[in-house]
Design a protein around this motif. Structure first.
Motif, PDB file in Angstrom:
ATOM      1  N   ILE A  94       2.280   1.816  -3.419  1.00  0.00           N
ATOM      2  CA  ILE A  94       1.309   2.411  -4.347  1.00  0.00           C
ATOM      3  C   ILE A  94       1.178   3.910  -4.070  1.00  0.00           C
ATOM      4  O   ILE A  94       1.179   4.737  -4.988  1.00  0.00           O
ATOM      5  CB  ILE A  94      -0.056   1.712  -4.189  1.00  0.00           C
ATOM      6  CG1 ILE A  94       0.060   0.271  -4.712  1.00  0.00           C
ATOM      7  CG2 ILE A  94      -1.144   2.462  -4.955  1.00  0.00           C
ATOM      8  CD1 ILE A  94      -1.144  -0.582  -4.402  1.00  0.00           C
ATOM      9  N   TYR A  95       1.131   4.248  -2.776  1.00  0.00           N
ATOM     10  CA  TYR A  95       0.987   5.657  -2.389  1.00  0.00           C
ATOM     11  C   TYR A  95       2.178   6.480  -2.912  1.00  0.00           C
ATOM     12  O   TYR A  95       2.002   7.551  -3.498  1.00  0.00           O
ATOM     13  CB  TYR A  95       0.878   5.771  -0.862  1.00  0.00           C
ATOM     14  CG  TYR A  95       0.852   7.198  -0.385  1.00  0.00           C
ATOM     15  CD1 TYR A  95      -0.292   7.981  -0.538  1.00  0.00           C
ATOM     16  CD2 TYR A  95       1.976   7.776   0.198  1.00  0.00           C
ATOM     17  CE1 TYR A  95      -0.309   9.286  -0.115  1.00  0.00           C
ATOM     18  CE2 TYR A  95       1.966   9.092   0.624  1.00  0.00           C
ATOM     19  CZ  TYR A  95       0.822   9.852   0.462  1.00  0.00           C
ATOM     20  OH  TYR A  95       0.807  11.153   0.873  1.00  0.00           O
ATOM     21  N   VAL A  96       3.361   5.940  -2.732  1.00  0.00           N
ATOM     22  CA  VAL A  96       4.561   6.651  -3.168  1.00  0.00           C
ATOM     23  C   VAL A  96       4.542   6.859  -4.686  1.00  0.00           C
ATOM     24  O   VAL A  96       4.856   7.944  -5.201  1.00  0.00           O
ATOM     25  CB  VAL A  96       5.832   5.876  -2.733  1.00  0.00           C
ATOM     26  CG1 VAL A  96       7.080   6.448  -3.415  1.00  0.00           C
ATOM     27  CG2 VAL A  96       6.000   5.927  -1.227  1.00  0.00           C
TER      28      VAL A  96
ATOM     29  N   ILE B 140       1.877   6.955  -6.659  1.00  0.00           N
ATOM     30  CA  ILE B 140       0.875   7.964  -6.992  1.00  0.00           C
ATOM     31  C   ILE B 140       1.415   9.357  -6.674  1.00  0.00           C
ATOM     32  O   ILE B 140       1.270  10.303  -7.458  1.00  0.00           O
ATOM     33  CB  ILE B 140      -0.433   7.691  -6.214  1.00  0.00           C
ATOM     34  CG1 ILE B 140      -1.081   6.410  -6.756  1.00  0.00           C
ATOM     35  CG2 ILE B 140      -1.406   8.853  -6.368  1.00  0.00           C
ATOM     36  CD1 ILE B 140      -2.287   5.948  -5.971  1.00  0.00           C
ATOM     37  N   ALA B 141       2.061   9.465  -5.512  1.00  0.00           N
ATOM     38  CA  ALA B 141       2.616  10.756  -5.106  1.00  0.00           C
ATOM     39  C   ALA B 141       3.621  11.249  -6.137  1.00  0.00           C
ATOM     40  O   ALA B 141       3.672  12.430  -6.471  1.00  0.00           O
ATOM     41  CB  ALA B 141       3.270  10.633  -3.735  1.00  0.00           C
TER      42      ALA B 141
ATOM     43  N   LEU C 213       0.837  -1.207   0.000  1.00  0.00           N
ATOM     44  CA  LEU C 213       0.000   0.000   0.000  1.00  0.00           C
ATOM     45  C   LEU C 213       0.870   1.255   0.000  1.00  0.00           C
ATOM     46  O   LEU C 213       0.620   2.210  -0.747  1.00  0.00           O
ATOM     47  CB  LEU C 213      -0.930   0.006   1.219  1.00  0.00           C
ATOM     48  CG  LEU C 213      -2.027  -1.067   1.193  1.00  0.00           C
ATOM     49  CD1 LEU C 213      -2.873  -1.000   2.453  1.00  0.00           C
ATOM     50  CD2 LEU C 213      -2.898  -0.890  -0.049  1.00  0.00           C
ATOM     51  N   ALA C 214       1.932   1.221   0.818  1.00  0.00           N
ATOM     52  CA  ALA C 214       2.839   2.362   0.895  1.00  0.00           C
ATOM     53  C   ALA C 214       3.500   2.582  -0.471  1.00  0.00           C
ATOM     54  O   ALA C 214       3.637   3.714  -0.936  1.00  0.00           O
ATOM     55  CB  ALA C 214       3.882   2.141   1.977  1.00  0.00           C
TER      56      ALA C 214
END
Ligand code: UDP
Ligand code: MG
Length: 305
Positions: free
Chosen positions: A244-246, A248-249, A241-242
């Motif tokens: 994916i977040y990175v 996207i960021a 999840l982290a």
């Protein structure tokens, strides 16, 4: 024949009363009995005292071990030397009242039971000890899945059949209350109040209790390993999840995550990994101990007929 085994480690001051009360209760059951004291490498006058009593009463036998091997090893040694048809085991500090052996025997004699366990409904020990023991029993019951194990210790009586079952379990890491429950047969309870130690300091200090408790848990449960596995899997999900977040960021140009997050996650995963290695180590260490196959105890002398 009735056998009673009692491990002794520096209990000089208690032996007179212990013997007097034990002989009294055993005589009420039958004249045909033996009391085997296992001297677990005492350094005080325990051995001398025991020998004096044996001079007067030959039904007292002494199994003298070559050094201190610990409570559970001493009890196991005793169990391997008894000749009786009904076998009781009890601590030597009078925390377990010998008088209860008669009740245990009477329950066994009905042939409805093969094992009678002493179940403590109250403990008259200090609060810290009581709390630790309480937590251990709750946890152990949960993790081991054994029935009727809570608040049950070594104090018990069994018939030959059940004892043979218990002796067939040859493992070196021994938590007798657990093993006794494991063998099955028909088990009953007798409830009693665990008295304060009559005299002297507990020979099982907090560290020895800790060692015994972890022996019990790690030899009866794979749950700690399971927890590691599940937490590990959970960690992977968090990591994904982290990730994916990175990503996207990065794509959408948010502010980049700072060093604190990186540092924290390194610490977090580092410590989780170390904990898991520790848990794994507990199992590996015990496997190693079992594979060494050293004797559980060595006998210096058996004072028998
Ligand atoms: N004991 C033993 N070897 C040891 C420690 C204890 O034979 O290394 C004996 C001790 O003399 C006593 C019994 O085991 O008869 C229980 O010990 P203790 O009262 O210290 O344990 P606790 O009441 O804390 O379980
Ligand atoms: Mg005690």
């Amino acid at each position: 024949m009735i056998s009673l085994i009692i491990p002794i480690y520096n209990e000089e001051s208690l032996i007179d009363e212990l013997i007097e009360r034990s002989i009294k209760v055993l005589s009420e059951i039958s004249d045909h009995f033996e009391i085997i004291f296992i001297d677990d490498g005492s350094q005080d006058g325990s051995m001398k005292k025991l020998l004096q009593h044996r001079d007067k009463e030959k039904r007292i036998k002494i199994l003298s071990l070559s050094r201190n091997f610990g409570h559970q090893a001493a009890l196991t040694a005793g169990l391997e030397y008894v000749k009786g048809d009904y076998i009781a085991m009890m601590d030597g500090d009078l925390q377990d009242p010998p008088e209860l052996i008669k009740e245990m025997y009477e329950k066994l004699k009905t042939r409805k039971y093969d094992v009678i366990n002493g179940k403590r409904i109250l403990r008259k020990e200090n609060i810290r000890r009581r709390m630790l023991i309480y937590i251990f029993h709750k946890l152990f019951k949960r993790l081991s899945g054994l029935k009727e194990i809570e608040n049950i210790g070594n104090f018990s009586m069994l018939n030959r059949n059940a004892l043979n079952g218990l002796l067939a379990l040859k493992e070196k890491i021994r938590y007798l209350p657990g093993l006794r429950s494991f063998v099955g047969f028909s088990q009953g309870n007798i409830e009693y109040v665990r008295e304060k130690r009559k005299n002297g300091k507990p020979k099982m200090n907090i560290w020895k209790l800790w060692a015994l408790g972890s022996d019990a848990i790690f030899s009866f449960s794979k749950t700690p390993l399971r927890i590691c596995l599940f937490l590990g899997l959970f960690g992977i999900v968090v990591f994904l999840l982290a990730g994916i977040y990175v990503l996207i960021a990065k794509i959408f140009g948010f502010a980049l995550l700072g060093w604190s997050f990186t540092l924290l996650s390194i610490y977090f995963f580092g410590s989780i990994q170390l904990t898991f290695l520790g848990v794994l180590g507990e199992y590996v260490f015990r496997t190693y101990k079992e594979s060494q196959n050293r004797p559980l105890y060595l006998v210096k002398e058996f004072y028998d007929d």
